[in-house]
Design a protein around this motif. Structure first.
Motif, PDB file in Angstrom:
ATOM      1  N   ARG A  70     -11.399  -2.902   0.181  1.00  0.00           N
ATOM      2  CA  ARG A  70     -10.277  -3.843   0.266  1.00  0.00           C
ATOM      3  C   ARG A  70     -10.559  -4.927   1.298  1.00  0.00           C
ATOM      4  NH1 ARG A  70      -4.539  -4.138   0.589  1.00  0.00           N
ATOM      5  NH2 ARG A  70      -4.129  -6.333   0.958  1.00  0.00           N
ATOM      6  N   THR A  77      -6.502  -5.524  -3.771  1.00  0.00           N
ATOM      7  CA  THR A  77      -6.104  -4.120  -3.765  1.00  0.00           C
ATOM      8  C   THR A  77      -6.471  -3.445  -5.071  1.00  0.00           C
ATOM      9  OG1 THR A  77      -4.246  -4.613  -2.276  1.00  0.00           O
ATOM     10  CG2 THR A  77      -4.157  -2.547  -3.500  1.00  0.00           C
ATOM     11  N   SER A 103      -4.599  -6.150   5.095  1.00  0.00           N
ATOM     12  CA  SER A 103      -4.590  -7.325   4.219  1.00  0.00           C
ATOM     13  C   SER A 103      -5.054  -8.517   5.046  1.00  0.00           C
ATOM     14  CB  SER A 103      -3.179  -7.567   3.668  1.00  0.00           C
ATOM     15  OG  SER A 103      -3.111  -8.780   2.959  1.00  0.00           O
ATOM     16  N   ASP A 108      -7.155 -12.144   1.165  1.00  0.00           N
ATOM     17  CA  ASP A 108      -6.202 -11.548   0.232  1.00  0.00           C
ATOM     18  C   ASP A 108      -5.089 -12.545  -0.060  1.00  0.00           C
ATOM     19  OD1 ASP A 108      -4.528  -9.900  -1.225  1.00  0.00           O
ATOM     20  OD2 ASP A 108      -3.715  -8.909   0.545  1.00  0.00           O
ATOM     21  N   THR A 137      -0.598  -7.571   8.396  1.00  0.00           N
ATOM     22  CA  THR A 137      -1.871  -6.852   8.318  1.00  0.00           C
ATOM     23  C   THR A 137      -1.809  -5.527   9.068  1.00  0.00           C
ATOM     24  OG1 THR A 137      -3.041  -8.973   8.196  1.00  0.00           O
ATOM     25  CG2 THR A 137      -4.340  -7.023   8.757  1.00  0.00           C
TER      26      THR A 137
END
Length: 265
Positions: free
Chosen positions: A169, A175, A212, A216, A238
């Motif tokens: 990821r 994801t 994240s 992303d 995050t």
């Protein structure tokens, strides 16, 4: 949600207040809004508003369950697959939204499209770049290398599922790609282990939640739509997501100790 969202969010709020930091939300466009004029206009009903959100979702769900209902090669299956394609479903959703709201929008189509493009332009750019980068990483075989390297360390299977999904990821941002890649790589390892495959699947999902990063699209969706800077997005989104993922991993590890008595595992 409780740990990574509410509790951690409360901690951030207290920490910011102590150092006098206030998050600035740039909603300057509201200053020129005539709210009295808006109050006098017709408003969309709750049903109409919800239907705008539900139409594409229902179409995508229809495309997902179509193969379970209709025979392979049938006309109805082809129709459900076509309507359930995410691009077609979203296009139909936009057209439907335009029809439903046509009596409520006073601005021209150009103004509406310009405002929308301003909000999602950077998100689309990052999504496209992240998708391309993810394909490059998949082609290089780095995911297989990472998984093979982690397996050699005799890491507990639940932690292995979490770490593999988390690393993939972080590397390519998506994801969905992280979850599907991890599941494919570790499927044989999970089957050979004594841990419930359901708990392993949850651990993989937990790894896909956290960290994240700016590669992303979800990161930029939060930053752009809430109009907060990158630093605060990392602190809230995050790190908060990572805490949520770790919390899930801890709970799943506890459940694995009772998997012989818990139903469904």
């Amino acid at each position: 949600m409780l740990v990574g969202g509410i509790i951690y969010g409360h901690y951030l709020d207290r920490a910011d207040k102590k150092r006098g930091h206030n998050t600035s939300f740039d909603f300057s466009d509201l200053e020129t809004t005539d709210f009295e004029a808006i109050a006098d206009k017709k408003k969309l009903s709750v049903k109409s508003t919800l239907s705008i959100l539900l139409v594409p979702i229902i179409l995508i769900l229809l495309g997902s369950v179509g193969p379970l209902i209709f025979a392979e090669g049938s006309f109805l299956l082809g129709v459900t697959k076509f309507l359930g394609d995410k691009n077609i479903a979203m296009l139909i959703g936009v057209i439907y939204a335009g029809v439903v709201t046509r009596d409520y929008i006073t601005n021209g189509i150009s103004a509406v499209m310009t405002a929308a493009a301003d909000q999602v332009g950077l998100i689309l750019l990052i999504t496209g770049a992240g998708g391309a980068y993810g394909k490059v990483l998949q082609s290089t075989g780095i995911a297989d290398y990472i998984a093979g390297t982690l397996v050699e360390f005799n890491i507990p299977i639940l932690v292995l599922c979490f770490l593999t999904a988390q690393i993939i990821r972080c590397a390519q941002g998506s994801t969905t790609v992280a979850l599907m890649t991890t599941a494919a790589i570790l499927s044989s390892t999970v089957v050979a282990s004594t841990v419930s495959p359901i708990l392993c699947a949850i651990a993989i999902c937990a790894g896909g939640i956290g960290l994240s990063l700016p590669n992303d699209s979800g990161f930029w969706a939060i930053s752009r739509f809430f109009k907060i800077d990158v630093k605060d997005t990392i602190r809230a989104w995050t790190i908060g997501g990572f805490i949520s993922g770790v919390t899930i991993l801890v709970i799943v590890s506890i459940l694995s100790m009772f998997q012989d008595v818990l139903p469904g595992l």
